[in-house]
Design an enzyme around this catalytic site. Structure first.
Site, PDB file in Angstrom:
ATOM      1  N   HIS A   1      -2.282   0.894   7.980  1.00 57.33           N
ATOM      2  CA  HIS A   1      -3.727   0.918   7.719  1.00 57.33           C
ATOM      3  C   HIS A   1      -4.305  -0.495   7.726  1.00 57.33           C
ATOM      4  CE1 HIS A   1      -1.639   4.157   5.380  1.00 57.33           C
ATOM      5  NE2 HIS A   1      -2.424   4.909   6.145  1.00 57.33           N
TER       6      HIS A   1
ATOM      7  N   HIS B   1       0.835  -1.197   0.000  1.00 59.54           N
ATOM      8  CA  HIS B   1       0.000   0.000   0.000  1.00 59.54           C
ATOM      9  C   HIS B   1       0.870   1.247   0.000  1.00 59.54           C
ATOM     10  CE1 HIS B   1      -2.799   2.881   2.307  1.00 59.54           C
ATOM     11  NE2 HIS B   1      -3.159   2.892   1.044  1.00 59.54           N
TER      12      HIS B   1
HETATM   13  S1  FES Z   1       1.060   1.133   4.377  1.00 62.65           S
HETATM   14 FE1  FES Z   1       0.407  -0.854   4.819  1.00 62.65          FE
HETATM   15  S2  FES Z   1      -1.725  -0.680   4.953  1.00 62.65           S
HETATM   16 FE2  FES Z   1      -1.094   1.296   4.416  1.00 62.65          FE
END
Ligand code: FES
Ligand code: SF4
Lengths: 759, 153
Positions: B103, B84
């Protein structure tokens, strides 16, 4: 490793694990595992376009970078750090056609946008995967590119025609049906968030051009699902600003799973507020979601409510607040009318703590702990709700009751405090043309269909074979009508459509959308649409012209927008050029003399607009709370639970699935998580039916059936099952089993008594 | 029209891919990660691959696992950086998942590193392992791109 063993081992474990079906597990093999050689990155001289996400109401900002293949940057090694928002995920890059030439495009979450600051969700991260690309025969086959018509009735084949022929064909049928049966024989189901300009065009055409009042939105029959909020404030418009998620002291979510739908809001809340220990979260949801687990982990609560009993929980909390004389007296005195009706209503014994514990299934200590948190954080609490309340029969009661709870605690118009819907899709309607008077008696398009009064349907940016309830009964009726479809892809509607009009969509035409925290942005065109596809508003222009109906001669999106904003004081200052200039941060409404309040119902708003609320008398109205006197959850959906249908089914939104899933199969990050719809069922209920984890089951209600893979889990309580809404496989569509009756706020009802059995 | 998963994978892998994907995995340098004798099931071993900037996690899942190596076919390794926004993931031995704390993206090391929940839009890149002479070596990267890079090489 033996596949069977792999499958078995992969099904064991965590409560958050979705299942792979046997078929999917087999497909889960090396051929999908390819390494990338090198990703070409946008060069410094790439063309740049401003966009917002094509999906949810958060409306994150994005940039499109377009450049010639081979001219991009090549970087070796690690070029950025965690959370920088600089990394280009391979899914952000694709090839498209622009001005007839093949070009590279990168769709990158915008670091300058105040909403997402470079962040994105699993849905928006796949924006680029959905683009029409000359490289993919799959995508090409899926998209609609040319008008298609069944020239000789339902049994004849769909034939490619010119736009002129298609428009003439529709115009002739519409004119004839209208003449023979009256204007209300023409029915509309529209995607009510559809890029703003098309929505206005079709509503004006329907109400004023054709004079028909037969319509429904996607997922509702009448009223836009905000009645319980607008009864209090005079509008259902969301009142908070995105920054509130970082400053609130307490977030209360009722029937809204922000982690999965509204992700960036939850990210900001979680990373900047909940995890560091600054705020708490109370999640009210029949499912124990990841969001609920995180709420509990960080000192908050999950109230695992029995579906359909929210008005009792909210009423009981209000009663406790009043018993402790702990409401915000100043706010109530100054701004609220109807307070006495609330006091008198919650005296009913059904709102006592004991009775609420019994009705809602929530333990007494948890209700009391919720009360403590609410009182501790008076004036600093965000209370948000959405479809979990709105898609139950007592939608108005539930929505209004939570609103009143928030109001009495003074959580209105302050930083980090609000009572509001959270929303699902972006705001798409800024002007609502006057409806024909026949609407008063014509609220439910399903009645028209059943009585044979509706003879034609225009499915306009809405998959009517997914988004409306009780499809087992109503799909056959819809199929018989003269069916016009405006859409971007081929769908199950193809089989019954008389005319299919291809829509130029996100990236392929200049569009406008607004976030639910009230920022209006232009989404710029950055690529060619497939074939002859045209933006949906042009479909309306062509048909109106053929019918000789004046008032639809717009030549550009700018002209449509100018007509819309002239009708709405909140946005009238936002001309096209200033919106273009405002880029991904856009302009906020309501706007007066170039200024807009950050929050509705605030001092700032009062100073700017000369009023604090949108009700006629500028007060917050809570007198309609009295309807809760008659509320009894045993009526409605629970009244249909019996020996034959002993379980209660609800639906929910998958994080990775947007709307009807029209782009689901483009984004592997989405579909590899959930290749089939699953049904959450408690181990007790599963055992009683001999249902095993991972097996196919049928959900059958008094209204119809659908299929899913069983996921045996205590995420749901005994007696309750849950499955995703709008899963994009026809036999896995929950709406084939949902109820036909509009809720008390005119929406669809997706709570239904059922039985579940293995296949 | 619903695209079958199989077809969609074909599209993903070949037809519509924005970049060349010739090899099954990017063959990199051969780097020793651990000795078989020292591995304890469900106790992660940290290493970097293909260079210092790219942390990775090796796991003995304790039972046969998708693409696992070693005597029990139970050893796998993944890039440790979340797909992500790049926060380092950590192994949760109770859930048997790699969890990103930022997140909450949840990745399943038993299923090729696919993301089960959270905002990540792809699997964790799998580090290809080889076993020789009682040691485990990283030899390349299969699937996707390691966070922060434009090439796995
Ligand atoms: S950086 Fe891993 S869930 Fe957002
Ligand atoms: S949170 Fe909503 S708007 Fe933002 S990237 Fe995800 S789907 Fe798009």
């Amino acid at each position: 490793m033996d596949r069977r063993k792999f499958l078995k081992s992969s099904l064991v474990g965590s409560g958050v694990l979705p299942l792979l079906t046997w078929e999917e597990a087999k497909a889960f093999s090396l051929d999908a595992e390819k390494s990338l050689e090198a990703l070409e990155l946008p060069p410094d001289d790439a063309q740049v376009f401003n966009l917002t996400c094509q999906y949810c109401m958060v409306q994150c900002g994005y940039k499109a970078y377009v450049w010639e293949p081979g001219k991009g940057k090549k970087l070796a090694g690690t070029y950025t750090t965690p959370l920088s928002g600089e990394w280009v995920h391979p899914s952000f890059v694709n090839r498209v056609r622009k001005d007839g030439r093949e070009m590279m495009v990168a769709i990158v979450p915008d670091r300058e946008c105040v909403i997402n600051q470079g962040d994105y969700s699993v849905r928006g991260g796949g924006n680029a995967t959905t683009l029409y690309t000359p490289r993919s025969p799959e995508i090409a086959a899926k998209r609609l590119a040319y008008p298609l018509v069944r020239l000789k009735g339902k049994d004849s084949p769909l034939t490619r025609v010119s736009w002129d022929e298609a428009a003439a064909f529709i115009a002739e049928r519409f004119a004839k049906l209208k003449e023979q049966h009256g204007p209300d024989a023409l029915g509309l189901v529209f995607g009510d968030w559809l890029w703003t300009l098309p929505t206005y065009a079709i509503l004006k055409f329907w109400f004023k051009g054709l004079g028909s009042s037969s319509y429904a939105g996607n997922g509702w029959f009448f009223d836009e699902e905000s009645a319980g909020i607008s009864a209090a404030f005079g509008t259902g418009t969301r009142s908070f600003t995105v920054e509130d998620f970082e400053t609130t002291k307490l977030l209360v979510t009722a029937g809204t799973n922000l982690q999965a739908n509204g992700s960036i809001w939850w990210h900001r809340f979680y990373l900047k507020n909940l995890a560091p220990g600054n705020a708490k979260h109370i999640d009210i949801d029949p499912r124990r979601t990841l969001q609920a687990q995180m709420a509990e982990k960080h000192g908050g609560l999950h109230l695992q409510i029995r579906p359909g009993t929210d008005p009792i929980l909210a009423g009981a909390l209000i009663r406790l607040v009043l018993e402790r004389d702990a409401y915000d007296k100043e706010f109530v005195k100054k701004h609220v009318t109807g307070f006495d009706r609330v006091v008198e209503t919650v005296r009913d014994p059904k709102f006592s703590l004991e009775s609420a514990v019994k009705t809602t299934g929530i333990p007494r200590e948890k209700i009391l702990k919720a009360l403590e948190l609410l009182l501790e954080n008076k004036g600093q609490t965000m209370l948000l709700h959405e479809k979990g309340l709105i898609h139950q029969m007592a939608a108005f009661e539930a929505q209004h009751a939570y609103a009143v709870l928030g109001i009495l605690l003074g959580n209105v118009g302050k930083p980090g405090a609000c009572v509001s819907r959270s929303g699902g899709h972006p705001k798409g309607t800024f002007a609502w043309p006057e409806e024909p008077p026949s609407r008063a008696e014509n609220l439910n398009i399903y009645e028209g269909l059943e009585k044979g009064k509706v003879k034609a349907l225009w499915a306009y940016g809405s998959n009517i074979f997914k988004q409306l309830p009780t499809l087992s009964r109503f799909r056959p009726l819809m199929e018989k009508t003269f069916l016009v479809v405006s859409d971007r892809i081929h769908t199950e509607m193809d089989a019954a459509a008389d005319v299919i009009l291809p829509a130029a969509t996100w990236g392929e035409a200049d569009l406008i959308l607004a976030s639910e925290d009230r920022r209006v942005r232009i989404i710029q065109k950055f690529m060619d649409p497939p074939g002859e596809a045209r933006p949906d508003w042009e479909h309306v222009v062509l048909v109106a012209e053929k019918m000789g109906i004046p008032g639809f001669s717009w030549k550009s999106p700018r002209e449509v927008w100018d007509e819309i904003r002239a009708q709405n004081d909140w946005i009238k200052e936002m001309d096209w050029d200033s919106l273009l200039k405002a880029g991904t941060n856009g302009l906020r409404y309501p706007m007066v003399n170039g200024k807009s309040p950050e929050r509705l119902y605030s001092d700032e708003m009062e100073a700017l607009l000369g009023r604090r609320f949108f009700t006629k008398d500028n007060k917050v109205h809570v007198e309609k709370f009295a309807v809760l006197k008659d509320f009894d959850p045993r009526r409605y959906e629970w009244g249909e639970v019996n020996a034959r249908y002993p379980l209660m089914a609800i639906d929910f939104r998958l994080n990775e699935l947007w709307n009807t899933g029209y782009t689901y199969w483009d984004n592997p990050g989405a579909f590899e998580r959930t290749p089939d719809a699953y049904l959450l069922i408690n181990p007790l209920d599963a055992r009683a039916r001999g249902i095993k984890n991972g097996q196919w089951v049928v959900l059958e209600s008094p209204y119809g059936k659908c299929k899913a893979v069983a996921r045996v889990t205590d995420e749901v309580r005994p007696g309750v099952v849950a499955m995703p809404a709008l899963f994009p496989k026809p036999d896995q569509e929950f709406n084939y089993a949902t109820r036909p009756t509009p809720t008390t706020d005119g929406s669809v009802d997706t709570m239904v008594a059922c039985e579940v059995y293995g296949v | 029209m619903v695209v079958s998963r199989r077809k969609a994978l074909v599209y993903l892998g070949v037809a519509g891919a924005p970049v060349a994907m010739r090899k099954v995995f990017a063959q990199g340098e051969r780097v020793k990660v651990a000795d078989l004798a020292g591995l304890v099931p469900l106790q992660p071993v940290s290493f970097s691959y293909p260079d210092e900037g790219s942390p990775a996690i090796l796991l003995d899942m304790g039972r046969p696992t998708y693409m696992g190596v070693g005597p029990k076919k139970s050893i796998v390794a993944y890039s440790a950086l979340c797909q992500h926004l790049g926060c380092p993931t950590a192994f949760d031995p109770k859930e048997k998942l790699l969890v990103c704390p930022c997140h909450i993206s949840l990745y399943d090391p038993a299923r090729g590193g696919i993301c089960l929940e959270g905002p990540a839009i792809s699997r964790l890149p799998r580090i290809v392992l080889e076993v020789a002479g009682g040691s485990v070596y990283a030899v390349g990267v299969a699937y996707g791109l390691i966070y922060g890079r434009a090439s796995n090489a």
